[in-house]
Scaffold this active site. Structure first.
Site, PDB file in Angstrom:
ATOM      1  N   CYS A  32       1.679   9.628  12.843  1.00  0.00           N
ATOM      2  CA  CYS A  32       1.758  10.342  14.118  1.00  0.00           C
ATOM      3  C   CYS A  32       0.971   9.558  15.150  1.00  0.00           C
ATOM      4  CB  CYS A  32       1.182  11.741  13.947  1.00  0.00           C
ATOM      5  SG  CYS A  32       1.603  12.810  15.299  1.00  0.00           S
ATOM      6  N   ASN A  76       0.812  -1.224   0.000  1.00  0.00           N
ATOM      7  CA  ASN A  76       0.000   0.000   0.000  1.00  0.00           C
ATOM      8  C   ASN A  76       0.842   1.269   0.000  1.00  0.00           C
ATOM      9  OD1 ASN A  76       0.147  -1.568   2.568  1.00  0.00           O
ATOM     10  ND2 ASN A  76      -0.350   0.410   3.465  1.00  0.00           N
TER      11      ASN A  76
END
Ligand code: PLP
Length: 393
Positions: free
Chosen positions: A324, A151
């Site tokens: 994050c 991906n």
């Protein structure tokens, strides 16, 4: 507000207008439960049968081999756990270091339950060496689970060689084809793998619907028990979304090769222009054997998360080679497994084009990206680390 410039089709895709049109009646008057015997229900059941045939056709399978469920992640969990149930004494799983979190998180959990996990490495181009797979298989190996297409980089694993090895060693094989389906041709009848994961939202259909291919000769153990899906996956089916998935599969199959060719040419122009006109840009992943739509690039010295925020102001959507979590920026495990440094991974961006991406959009992206990169580099303190702003700043 800038016009949307969506180059993040590996994250998700917009719903195709034709897909939306076939879906709508099933959100309105055609609300029957496909398990009901009266005609309202029977119509829903017939529509599910048609959708199953459409999805099966996209991947060269028989419709009886397609089980609808909630997402690609459910498919992957079901496939691996099904394979483990075949012979509970076998406690070894082989996967790779660059898998999607659906596979990684399940394998990490299984490791805490006493399973031994082999994380196959990839080379600097993101490629997997089939000989390393062959060498890793032992008499204890319960399942091999690998990506068809990555991906983040779009790199295609050598699926035919992998399937030949696992067949020779009589080890069940699960392939995560969530990114591959609709982008490259798939013929499961020819390949002979046991399990394949699919997801509708990468194919211009809604989120929250997926499918698991289970080869008719493979053993399947339901994750959710119930009578639906021939008792292979309990829970009343998401009728409207499954019908959308079927239509999306049909549309993806139409002109698959010509669409892929057009998108690859656009992607190559995009990539070549950035590589030749912006300093300090590098492609991540081999140029060959990858999805036609994906380009993963490192722009040395930048902070990719900050770039995303600046791009967003211009309407441009893409992804960073980092995530994050808990306030810290973790570099992509895919890029670091390819030998890319943590700093370079944090300076990497993934662009993924789609069926409707136009030449003019690529022109606009090629105007925005060098300008934003120059701005970020100019803001970087001399000799210091890249400027990072959080979403809140
Ligand atoms: N596998 C791959 C390769 C993916 O890219 C994704 C989605 O990002 C998934 C699995 C998970 O699919 P879903 O979002 O339908 O759970």
């Amino acid at each position: 507000m800038s016009e949307l410039l969506y180059l993040d089709h590996n994250a998700t895709t917009p719903i195709d207008p034709e897909v939306r049109a076939v879906m709508l009646p099933w959100l309105e008057n055609e609300f029957g439960n496909p398990s009901s015997v009266y005609s309202l229900g029977r119509r829903a059941a017939a529509a599910l049968t048609a959708a199953r045939e459409q999805v099966a056709a996209l991947v060269g399978a028989q419709s009886s081999e397609i089980i609808f469920n909630s997402c690609g992640t459910e498919s992957t969990n079901t496939a691996i756990l099904s394979a483990l149930a075949i012979d509970p004494d076998k406690r070894h799983i082989i996967t790779s270091a660059v898998e999607h979190s659906a596979t990684i998180k399940l394998c990490e959990y299984l490791a805490t339950r006493g399973y031994e996990i082999t994380w196959l490495p990839v080379d600097g181009g993101g490629r997997l060496d089939p000989q390393k797979l062959e060498a890793a298989i032992t008499s204890e190996t319960a399942v091999v689970s690998l990506l068809w297409a990555n991906n983040e980089t779009g790199i295609l694993f050598p699926i035919k060689e992998i399937a030949a090895i696992t067949a020779g060693k009589k080890v069940p094989l699960h392939l995560d084809a969530v990114q591959a389906a609709g982008k490259v041709p798939i013929n499961l009848e020819e390949l002979g793998t046991q399990y394949v994961s699919l997801s509708a939202h990468k194919l211009y259909a809604p989120k929250g619907v997926g499918a698991l291919y289970v080869n008719r000769r493979a053993r399947h153990t339901p994750l959710l028990r119930g009578s639906q899906e021939d008792s292979k996956r309990g829970g009343t089916q998401n009728v409207a979304s499954i019908i959308a998935f079927g239509k999306a599969a049909e549309l993806a199959q139409n002109n698959l090769l010509s669409n892929a060719d057009r998108i690859a040419k656009l992607r190559d122009r995009f990539e070549q222009t950035l590589l030749s006109s912006v300093e300090g840009v590098r492609r991540n992943g081999a140029a060959e054997h990858r999805l036609p739509n994906t380009s993963n690039l490192t722009f040395s010295g930048i902070d990719a998360e900050t770039a995303l925020l600046l791009f967003d102001k211009e309407g441009l959507c893409c992804s960073a080679g980092s995530a994050c979590s808990s306030g810290s920026i973790n570099p992509s495990h895919v890029l670091t497994a390819m030998g890319i440094s943590r700093d370079e991974a944090r300076a990497s961006l993934r662009f993924s084009l789609g069926r409707t991406t136009a030449e003019a959009e690529i022109d606009r992206a090629l105007e925005i990206i060098p300008r934003v990169i120059a701005k970020l580099r100019a803001a970087k303190p001399a000799g210091g680390s890249p400027v990072h702003v959080t979403a809140a700043s």
